[in-house]
Scaffold this motif. Sequence first.
Motif, PDB file in Angstrom:
ATOM      1  N   GLU B 125       5.104 109.013  46.275  1.00 26.81           N
ATOM      2  CA  GLU B 125       6.459 108.847  45.739  1.00 26.81           C
ATOM      3  C   GLU B 125       7.591 109.230  46.699  1.00 26.81           C
ATOM      4  OE1 GLU B 125       7.191 107.313  43.108  1.00 26.81           O
ATOM      5  OE2 GLU B 125       9.337 107.727  43.041  1.00 26.81           O
ATOM      6  N   ALA B 126       7.623 110.500  47.127  1.00 24.80           N
ATOM      7  CA  ALA B 126       8.769 110.948  47.928  1.00 24.80           C
ATOM      8  C   ALA B 126       8.741 110.356  49.330  1.00 24.80           C
ATOM      9  CB  ALA B 126       8.806 112.468  47.995  1.00 24.80           C
ATOM     10  N   GLN B 129      10.617 107.208  48.578  1.00 25.79           N
ATOM     11  CA  GLN B 129      11.989 107.422  48.112  1.00 25.79           C
ATOM     12  C   GLN B 129      12.853 108.146  49.135  1.00 25.79           C
ATOM     13  OE1 GLN B 129      13.339 106.366  45.278  1.00 25.79           O
ATOM     14  NE2 GLN B 129      11.469 105.503  44.416  1.00 25.79           N
ATOM     15  N   VAL B 130      12.266 109.118  49.843  1.00 29.28           N
ATOM     16  CA  VAL B 130      13.070 109.979  50.712  1.00 29.28           C
ATOM     17  C   VAL B 130      12.967 109.557  52.172  1.00 29.28           C
ATOM     18  CG1 VAL B 130      13.445 112.342  51.494  1.00 29.28           C
ATOM     19  CG2 VAL B 130      12.802 111.889  49.109  1.00 29.28           C
TER      20      VAL B 130
END
Lengths: 328, 265
Positions: B125-126, B129-130
């Motif tokens: 996920e991150a 996203q990041v």
Amino acid sequence: MSAGPAEPPAGVRRIHAVPVRYPGRWVSAVVVLVLAAMAVHALLTNPKFAWPTVGQYLFATPVLRGVGWTLALTVGSMAIAVVLAITLAVMRDSTNPVLRAVAWFYIWFFRGTPIFTQLVFWGLISVLYPRLSLGIPFGPEFWSFSTKDVFTAAVAALIGLALNEAAYLAEIVRAGLESVDRGQQEAAKALGMKDGPILRRIVLPQAMRVIVPPTGNETISMLKTTSLVLAVPFTLDLQFATNAIGNRIFQPVPLLLVAALWYLAITSVLMVGQHYLERYYGRGFDPTRNAGPQRSGRGPRQAAINAARTTPEISTVDDMGRPAGGWG
Amino acid sequence: MNEQRSEGHGPMVELTGVHKFFGEHHVLRGIDVVVPRGSVTVVLGPSGSGKSTALRCVNQLEEIDAGAIHVDGELMGYREGTRRGEPTLFRLHPKAIAAQRAKIGMVFQRFNLFPHMTALGNVVEAQVQVLGRTKSDADTRARAILDQVGLSDRVDFYPAQLSGGQQQRVAIARALAMDPELMLFDEPTSALDPELVGEVLAVMRDLAGSGMTMIVVTHEIGFAREVADQVVFMADGQVVEHGTPEAVLGAPSEQRTRDFLARVL
Ligand SMILES: Nc1ncnc2c1ncn2[C@@H]1O[C@H](COP(=O)(O)OP(=O)(O)OP(=O)(O)O)[C@@H](O)[C@H]1O
Ligand SMILES: [Mg+2]
């Protein structure tokens, strides 16, 4: 709990016990069946219900058009309301006091006035404000339009229903957002995620588990609230259409039945949809269901792996002291 | 395990005179800690002494009220500037703070895995996203790290289907996938059954061996003795004593440290 009982190894004799009998269940089933049969009989044999007339109008064009409009109003207004409600709920938890105040006022106003009045108002808006314009507040206008061209009866009905519903849904969404553990946000923040993605990807999907059931309730309620759009006045929905026919042929009862049957049918479809939504957003929360059953092929394979118990380290108690083994 | 090491000089983390209030409650009372690059600092102390708060201040989950925290030479949470000729601190925008946090991994006592995502999803996920990695890059990296922490056969499991020890290892993998320069651990084994503590400590030991800079709040004295380069003992929001494990654990000079060690050992 596994899909099929694994073949026990040699020397292990599986228990084949006589299950507990529940005679009460049989008795109650018979009683219910008899009562149901009596009810159906009373409905079908009473000539006042005029079933042939029901059959004649069930699929009549104005009725079908009414079903279409009622569905469109329900789905359309709920879709707008959900988006608006999420915005309002986020605004209410915002650190910005202006946003908080606006959201509070919105919810206060739209919950505090009758939906019927609101619908009448949206119907009257082209009389109250014949022209609407875009421009600098209290300054020059760049673009203006005739209100009644944009706010047709259908648009007024849709907006009236949506704006009112958003106020109720906002409270449901807020409860949902609050139900998500604070640690989730902190973990996402610690990973460097920004507020927007944290809401969209982490908090909201988990909040949906709490949001969907009451929203399903609201949707079914909205289905019937659409009959109030005659206040606009909007006259193509199911309730108005069947009423009009019933009055015209002096047989209101069978046409009420037509409407009721359609409302029941639509409600049933909505409930099926709700079931699948709940299942989707419940993923990961029910350890008795295997990993990824929604995705192709993995479910049965995973079940087989678990049942085989070839993977190590399945503890018998998880960190909160609940029994944890036996998910396979 | 993790080859990349920051290029900078000076310590990785530096807390200078850090104070923190919760309302009237003065929780951190002037904390000074220096964590050299590639070292492991274990923080010990009685409950309520402010260990978690200090850790959370490092990655800005809490805002400090006085002092300064530097990570990799960068002031956390503020920009230094001047206003009307006076040196002034400007609070960073949340987006800039998020960017600072991305370089710091954090592991929580209660795992805080995302329950609606599989182990793999949690680790992917991150990164997407990041860090803006592609799904497939993130996926490859996630599988490699999950393999490192011994969970290659658990990638498609949801957190609720994993044991506590497995969940915490996923949480460590999730943080490591961001290629952090610093890892913070807040009692990572306190919520685990005794027989699961070992598997998590083993992963942390490997990580320390690979040269990761780590700050670990824990009550595992054995881990401190074996892995720590520095032990910091906190009580009542202050650093009472710090030094090598031999010094602080073996021959503590303060009475409060001796009392605490007598209770936990
Ligand atoms: N969000 C908060 N609001 C108010 N007080 C807080 C908050 N977080 C922590 N505190 C208080 O700050 C003090 C230090 O808490 P902290 O969690 O840092 O202690 P700790 O050393 O980590 O303890 P433990 O070993 O129990 O985890 C405690 O008195 C606690 O009650
Ligand atoms: Mg703590």
